[in-house]
Design a protein around this motif. Structure first.
Motif, PDB file in Angstrom:
ATOM      1  N   TYR A  36       0.806  -1.155   0.184  1.00  0.00           N
ATOM      2  CA  TYR A  36      -0.090  -0.042  -0.115  1.00  0.00           C
ATOM      3  C   TYR A  36       0.827   1.348  -0.098  1.00  0.00           C
ATOM      4  CZ  TYR A  36       0.741  -0.022   5.043  1.00  0.00           C
ATOM      5  OH  TYR A  36       1.505  -0.003   6.231  1.00  0.00           O
ATOM      6  N   ALA A  37       2.105   1.077  -0.435  1.00  0.00           N
ATOM      7  CA  ALA A  37       2.934   2.307  -0.297  1.00  0.00           C
ATOM      8  C   ALA A  37       2.410   3.544  -0.897  1.00  0.00           C
ATOM      9  CB  ALA A  37       4.328   1.829  -1.003  1.00  0.00           C
ATOM     10  N   SER A  38       1.777   3.333  -2.033  1.00  0.00           N
ATOM     11  CA  SER A  38       1.358   4.515  -2.884  1.00  0.00           C
ATOM     12  C   SER A  38      -0.108   5.096  -2.143  1.00  0.00           C
ATOM     13  CB  SER A  38       0.709   3.994  -4.212  1.00  0.00           C
ATOM     14  OG  SER A  38      -0.419   2.935  -4.086  1.00  0.00           O
ATOM     15  N   ILE A  39      -0.563   4.630  -1.187  1.00  0.00           N
ATOM     16  CA  ILE A  39      -1.714   5.183  -0.614  1.00  0.00           C
ATOM     17  C   ILE A  39      -1.465   5.505   1.046  1.00  0.00           C
ATOM     18  CG2 ILE A  39      -3.426   4.731  -2.037  1.00  0.00           C
ATOM     19  CD1 ILE A  39      -4.077   2.407   0.096  1.00  0.00           C
ATOM     20  N   ALA A  40      -0.167   5.350   1.370  1.00  0.00           N
ATOM     21  CA  ALA A  40       0.318   5.205   2.707  1.00  0.00           C
ATOM     22  C   ALA A  40       0.214   6.807   3.528  1.00  0.00           C
ATOM     23  CB  ALA A  40       1.723   4.867   2.894  1.00  0.00           C
ATOM     24  N   SER A  41       0.128   7.915   2.676  1.00  0.00           N
ATOM     25  CA  SER A  41       0.226   8.987   3.247  1.00  0.00           C
ATOM     26  C   SER A  41      -1.095   9.239   4.183  1.00  0.00           C
ATOM     27  CB  SER A  41       0.206  10.076   2.215  1.00  0.00           C
ATOM     28  OG  SER A  41      -0.927  10.416   1.498  1.00  0.00           O
ATOM     29  N   TRP A  42      -0.939  10.466   4.982  1.00  0.00           N
ATOM     30  CA  TRP A  42      -2.071  10.515   6.005  1.00  0.00           C
ATOM     31  C   TRP A  42      -3.222  10.968   5.071  1.00  0.00           C
ATOM     32  CZ3 TRP A  42      -3.630   9.658  10.481  1.00  0.00           C
ATOM     33  CH2 TRP A  42      -4.586  10.353  11.264  1.00  0.00           C
ATOM     34  N   GLY A  43      -2.955  11.797   4.051  1.00  0.00           N
ATOM     35  CA  GLY A  43      -4.130  12.370   3.041  1.00  0.00           C
ATOM     36  C   GLY A  43      -4.980  11.127   2.739  1.00  0.00           C
ATOM     37  N   ASN A  44      -4.345  10.030   2.552  1.00  0.00           N
ATOM     38  CA  ASN A  44      -5.098   8.748   2.027  1.00  0.00           C
ATOM     39  C   ASN A  44      -5.609   7.989   2.922  1.00  0.00           C
ATOM     40  OD1 ASN A  44      -4.803   9.447  -0.969  1.00  0.00           O
ATOM     41  ND2 ASN A  44      -2.663   8.833  -0.557  1.00  0.00           N
TER      42      ASN A  44
ATOM     43  N   TRP B  38      -7.118   3.478   3.523  1.00  0.00           N
ATOM     44  CA  TRP B  38      -6.289   2.713   4.057  1.00  0.00           C
ATOM     45  C   TRP B  38      -6.973   1.118   4.138  1.00  0.00           C
ATOM     46  CZ3 TRP B  38      -3.850   5.400   8.638  1.00  0.00           C
ATOM     47  CH2 TRP B  38      -2.529   6.593   8.067  1.00  0.00           C
ATOM     48  N   ASN B  39      -8.156   1.149   4.604  1.00  0.00           N
ATOM     49  CA  ASN B  39      -8.510  -0.313   4.840  1.00  0.00           C
ATOM     50  C   ASN B  39      -7.646  -1.006   6.026  1.00  0.00           C
ATOM     51  OD1 ASN B  39     -10.122  -2.815   4.930  1.00  0.00           O
ATOM     52  ND2 ASN B  39     -10.251  -2.697   2.791  1.00  0.00           N
ATOM     53  N   LEU B  40      -6.862  -2.007   5.805  1.00  0.00           N
ATOM     54  CA  LEU B  40      -6.151  -2.885   6.787  1.00  0.00           C
ATOM     55  C   LEU B  40      -4.734  -2.097   6.693  1.00  0.00           C
ATOM     56  CD1 LEU B  40      -7.908  -6.130   6.879  1.00  0.00           C
ATOM     57  CD2 LEU B  40      -7.895  -4.442   8.813  1.00  0.00           C
ATOM     58  N   ALA B  41      -4.414  -1.284   5.821  1.00  0.00           N
ATOM     59  CA  ALA B  41      -3.180  -0.718   5.955  1.00  0.00           C
ATOM     60  C   ALA B  41      -2.686   0.005   7.200  1.00  0.00           C
ATOM     61  CB  ALA B  41      -2.729   0.160   4.700  1.00  0.00           C
ATOM     62  N   ASN B  42      -1.451  -0.174   7.569  1.00  0.00           N
ATOM     63  CA  ASN B  42      -0.852   0.350   8.716  1.00  0.00           C
ATOM     64  C   ASN B  42      -1.515  -0.086  10.055  1.00  0.00           C
ATOM     65  OD1 ASN B  42       0.994   2.082   7.461  1.00  0.00           O
ATOM     66  ND2 ASN B  42      -0.492   3.482   7.115  1.00  0.00           N
ATOM     67  N   VAL B  43      -1.648  -1.489   9.976  1.00  0.00           N
ATOM     68  CA  VAL B  43      -2.088  -2.160  11.218  1.00  0.00           C
ATOM     69  C   VAL B  43      -0.829  -2.847  11.924  1.00  0.00           C
ATOM     70  CG1 VAL B  43      -3.577  -4.050  12.053  1.00  0.00           C
ATOM     71  CG2 VAL B  43      -4.566  -2.598  10.334  1.00  0.00           C
ATOM     72  N   HIS B  44      -0.760  -2.790  13.074  1.00  0.00           N
ATOM     73  CA  HIS B  44       0.086  -3.413  13.783  1.00  0.00           C
ATOM     74  C   HIS B  44      -0.319  -3.551  15.696  1.00  0.00           C
ATOM     75  CE1 HIS B  44       4.080  -4.499  15.390  1.00  0.00           C
ATOM     76  NE2 HIS B  44       4.197  -4.410  13.934  1.00  0.00           N
TER      77      HIS B  44
ATOM     78  N   TYR C 171     -14.621  -3.075  15.789  1.00  0.00           N
ATOM     79  CA  TYR C 171     -13.772  -1.905  16.077  1.00  0.00           C
ATOM     80  C   TYR C 171     -12.270  -2.627  16.277  1.00  0.00           C
ATOM     81  CZ  TYR C 171     -17.475   1.284  16.292  1.00  0.00           C
ATOM     82  OH  TYR C 171     -18.475   2.033  15.855  1.00  0.00           O
ATOM     83  N   MET C 172     -11.339  -2.137  15.503  1.00  0.00           N
ATOM     84  CA  MET C 172     -10.078  -2.439  15.689  1.00  0.00           C
ATOM     85  C   MET C 172      -8.871  -1.308  16.078  1.00  0.00           C
ATOM     86  SD  MET C 172      -7.510  -3.843  12.805  1.00  0.00           S
ATOM     87  CE  MET C 172      -8.376  -5.555  12.452  1.00  0.00           C
ATOM     88  N   TYR C 173      -8.293  -1.506  17.198  1.00  0.00           N
ATOM     89  CA  TYR C 173      -7.336  -0.433  17.599  1.00  0.00           C
ATOM     90  C   TYR C 173      -5.953  -1.095  17.456  1.00  0.00           C
ATOM     91  CZ  TYR C 173     -11.816   1.445  19.170  1.00  0.00           C
ATOM     92  OH  TYR C 173     -13.017   1.905  19.092  1.00  0.00           O
ATOM     93  N   GLY C 174      -4.859  -0.350  17.510  1.00  0.00           N
ATOM     94  CA  GLY C 174      -3.442  -0.908  17.487  1.00  0.00           C
ATOM     95  C   GLY C 174      -2.287   0.212  17.816  1.00  0.00           C
ATOM     96  N   THR C 175      -1.114  -0.389  17.826  1.00  0.00           N
ATOM     97  CA  THR C 175      -0.006   0.442  18.017  1.00  0.00           C
ATOM     98  C   THR C 175       0.078   1.580  16.980  1.00  0.00           C
ATOM     99  OG1 THR C 175       1.034  -1.576  19.047  1.00  0.00           O
ATOM    100  CG2 THR C 175       2.338   0.100  18.098  1.00  0.00           C
ATOM    101  N   ASP C 176       0.740   2.473  17.752  1.00  0.00           N
ATOM    102  CA  ASP C 176       1.044   3.646  16.735  1.00  0.00           C
ATOM    103  C   ASP C 176       1.946   3.377  15.854  1.00  0.00           C
ATOM    104  OD1 ASP C 176      -0.815   5.010  18.150  1.00  0.00           O
ATOM    105  OD2 ASP C 176       0.441   6.723  18.857  1.00  0.00           O
ATOM    106  N   ALA C 177       1.722   2.997  14.748  1.00  0.00           N
ATOM    107  CA  ALA C 177       2.986   2.573  13.755  1.00  0.00           C
ATOM    108  C   ALA C 177       2.375   2.740  12.197  1.00  0.00           C
ATOM    109  CB  ALA C 177       3.303   0.981  13.945  1.00  0.00           C
ATOM    110  N   SER C 178       3.129   3.231  11.489  1.00  0.00           N
ATOM    111  CA  SER C 178       2.497   3.504  10.044  1.00  0.00           C
ATOM    112  C   SER C 178       3.932   3.665   9.118  1.00  0.00           C
ATOM    113  CB  SER C 178       1.735   4.848   9.981  1.00  0.00           C
ATOM    114  OG  SER C 178       2.529   5.995  10.120  1.00  0.00           O
ATOM    115  N   TYR C 179       3.730   3.322   7.908  1.00  0.00           N
ATOM    116  CA  TYR C 179       4.911   3.555   6.969  1.00  0.00           C
ATOM    117  C   TYR C 179       5.005   4.859   6.606  1.00  0.00           C
ATOM    118  CZ  TYR C 179       6.992   2.981   2.428  1.00  0.00           C
ATOM    119  OH  TYR C 179       8.077   2.843   1.419  1.00  0.00           O
ATOM    120  N   GLY C 180       6.389   5.390   6.918  1.00  0.00           N
ATOM    121  CA  GLY C 180       6.787   6.652   6.925  1.00  0.00           C
ATOM    122  C   GLY C 180       6.337   7.362   8.128  1.00  0.00           C
TER     123      GLY C 180
END
Length: 534
Positions: free
Chosen positions: A51-59, A63-69, A81-90
């Protein structure tokens, strides 16, 4: 010190088995309720794994399940409802609050809903500096915080979120944890806090303050020989909470990572906190460790998740083994008591340092895909209406996928269906859950060529598939050479003495993605066997 402190998110199983898998007899109660309507209509998910092409905050709405940890999942009667660690690409999440949430009606399509904590509560810094003052240390004016691994449970008419906040500063000097700042001391403690809400939809939480903090038995001896010293100043590491309520209405927080092992702490049901924290014993009792040595504080296990299976009468403790970026793999043990002994499939006592088997997930690769690594620190949830269980975690792409140096920091949320053996052990399906209609499967459907992965534990190594052919004559060739049979009622494929749970799943590696048959099982010594039909 915990390995996660060191990872920069910005770059980022003999063929004799136990028994058949049976979803008809094992229908334990669980933590979510979601009615399902059978349907033969199906549209595969189309979102990309990379999902690198839509990893930005503006997208973020895409995200759907992108940036889940380190996900935790709870159901409110309408949405998961799903919650997780503060982690994201970039590190795109930075500056936008903490413990980010998303929701779904089907466990497949998820909508980002924002952070559940706008800013770090002031009690964290205040409590930290009060502790430092009593130890004769100077205060830290601007601590470096990490926000990790929440767990969310419904308790009465409220939802409780137990969350982790680590302080990534050296104890002696208070400076931020970098090699250049190393001052011969360990890094500071972590805290587990509590927030509550009556409405997940509103995403407005009331903070209730500290539940427990990291605890030491070394007084003021916080010195660390060098950066290769892993003996840990803190005995109990206050991160990675999980929560369970017993049939007797005892409430337990299970937490910890690396250091001296996993701890169970009884909680007052009304306050959501322990009644006292005066001594080391008040911080909980160890229930699992990887090595039977009080001197060894580098246990290489973390991310405990605890559930109760009402039908089997066992509690199940899921553990993440090894480092998180590649080697992460999931183990499970069980007990009739929260405080143990916790026992593996081979009878070893995990409470006393036995190596935990079965293994449920491991870095792997099917054909036509880069494969997935870092698959662990799971949430386990149940749909009470259907009795079905699910496993949720992150998966990471291997390094240099598609020529991207930072691809290992791409963290996709994975949800997988869980099946259970007649002996009461869970198995995790090899393909991610996609709500594929579960129409009848007959023996002739299984005839043909499959990809099979019989997993052994191999540190930081992707398990790759080999070919298995199920012949119409009831013989197998390739990965196994034995007779095979199929129980249409239980949906169990038997190869020799190996029992494999079969269902319809999505071939995520195909282009376009399409429905296929998949299986999962355990060898007698607790190694997973995964397969999908070509």
């Amino acid at each position: 010190m915990r390995l996660k402190h060191l990872f920069n998110f910005s770059i980022g199983l003999t063929s004799v088995l136990l028994a058949a898998c049976n979803t008809d007899d094992l229908q334990p109660t669980g933590i979510v309720t979601k009615p399902k309507t059978p349907s033969t209509e199906f549209t595969p998910p189309t979102y990309a794994d990379d999902y690198a092409s839509i990893a930005s905050w503006g997208n973020r709405t895409s995200w759907n399940l992108a940036n889940v940890h380190d996900p935790s999942v709870v159901y409110d009667g309408e949405y998961y409802y799903m919650y997780g660690t503060d982690a994201s690409y970039g590190n795109e999440h930075v500056g936008h609050g903490h413990f980010h949430g998303r929701r779904s009606k089907d466990l497949v399509n998820w909508t980002y809903i924002g952070a559940s904590m706008p800013a770090t509560p002031t009690w964290v810094k205040d409590t930290l500096n009060n502790i430092r003052e009593r130890a004769g240390l100077t205060p830290i004016d601007a601590p470096t915080f990490g926000h990790w691994a929440p767990v969310v449970r419904k308790v009465g008419d409220k939802y409780r979120m137990y969350y982790s906040i680590i302080v990534d500063n050296y104890i002696e000097s208070g400076k931020t944890n970098t090699p250049a700042n190393f001052d011969g001391s360990w890094t500071e403690r972590a805290f587990i806090g509590l927030m509550e809400t009556t409405s997940l939809k509103d995403n407005t939480w009331t903070d209730r303050g500290m539940v427990v903090s990291s605890a030491t038995d070394r007084g003021t001896n916080w010195s660390r020989a060098n950066l290769d010293d892993w003996s840990a100043y803190f005995k109990w590491n206050a991160i990675d909470p999980s929560y369970v309520v017993t049939p007797e209405n005892e409430h337990w927080l299970v937490y910890g990572s690396w250091h001296s092992g996993i701890v169970a702490l009884e909680i007052n049901p009304t306050t959501g906190k322990p009644d006292k924290l005066e001594t080391l014993t008040d911080h909980g009792v160890r229930i699992a460790r990887r090595q039977n040595s009080d001197a060894n504080r580098w246990q290489a296990q973390e991310g405990p998740e605890i559930i109760y299976n009402e039908t089997t009468g066992f509690y199940y403790l899921f553990l993440a083994y090894d480092e998180l970026s590649v080697a992460y793999n999931t183990r499970v043990c069980r007990s009739t008591n929260i405080t143990g002994p916790w026992v593996g499939i081979d009878g070893k006592d995990i409470t006393q340092g036995g190596d935990c088997w079965p293994m449920l997930t491991h870095p792997y690769k099917f054909n036509n895909h880069s494969g997935w690594v870092g698959i662990s620190h799971c949430a386990v949830l149940q749909d009470e209406a259907s009795g079905e269980w699910y496993y949720a975690s992150q998966g990471r792409l291997p390094e240099n996928t598609g020529g991207n140096t930072f691809s290992n920091a791409i963290m996709m949320g994975h949800i997988r269906h869980i099946r259970w053996t007649d002996d009461g052990w869970p198995v995790v399906m090899p393909e991610r859950y996609a709500a594929v209609p579960q129409t009848a499967i007959v023996k002739n459907d299984l005839v043909g060529t499959w990809e099979n992965i019989t997993m052994e534990y191999q540190y930081k190594t992707l398990q790759t598939s080999t070919t298995l052919t199920l012949g119409a004559d009831g013989k197998t060739t390739g990965a196994f050479t034995a007779d095979w049979t199929y129980d249409e009622t239980k949906k169990v494929l038997t190869i020799g003495d190996l029992k494999l749970c079969v269902e319809r799943g999505l071939d995520w590696e195909a282009s376009p993605r399409n429905i296929t048959l998949i299986y999962s099982g355990l060898t007698a010594n607790g190694r997973p066997v995964w397969g999908k039909k070509k």
